[in-house]
Design an enzyme around this catalytic site. Sequence first.
Site: not given
Length: 259
Positions: A30, A42, A152
């Site tokens: 991530h 994010h 992301c």
Amino acid sequence: MGLLSNRISKESLKPGDHIYSWRTAYIYAHHGIYIGDDKVVHFTRHGQEVGTGTVLDILLLSSVPAHSTVPCPNCTMQQDGHGVIVSCLNCFLAGGILYRFEYAVRPALFLAKVRGGTCTLAVSDSSEIVVYRAKYLLENGFGCYNVFKNNCEDFAIYCKTALLIVDQGTMGQSGQAASIIGGPLAAVLSTPMRLVTTNIYGMAATAVGVYCASRYAADIGMRRDVVKVSAEDLTRRLATGLLQVSEPQISAAPIQAIQ
């Protein structure tokens, strides 16, 4: 920087850093932009770290760390559902290890990486501009989330470079996605080697070579269908439908800029 990733301490973080943390079994990482004051901006799928809207989510969500049911007092709740959120660093890491994504790496180091999604040949803009873009997109969104086409990592790379793969109104540049696509592609393209040699080492070397070449050509810093787009222009194009999500395309040539 190691061949797998670049682990750092929280104390070495600087505003504008592109950071990431691997999830369970290294299934995916991530990514986000550290903006200072222990905050990370994010991109998510409706507040969920990763997802496709398909049965594939069963596998992906199994690797997502379990979050506490008690709201974190330091995190901002998502307001309008566009997917860009801000979290405290601890919530972003979710118990994982902190890594910094590297920019302007040498080709040899890029090719030596075990997998994509840890570095790029592209050059980052100044930290002030990076933080500005992240905060602007926090307010205005980054389009529709797609785990393979607009995720992301795409968000963080855009904040760092303002570079988008734009071809007939489409976008996408994730190194993780390129790795996922590049692996099977290498296997397919190396299959004809069986007609030349039955040596397993020769076939393996060919597959690795094809995989590395595909990652190199697909990197945001090497592609020909790359343009520099301001955050304001990006959100305008997304709002009017002039820019949509696309599959990665492999090619290589110098970067151009939108006039």
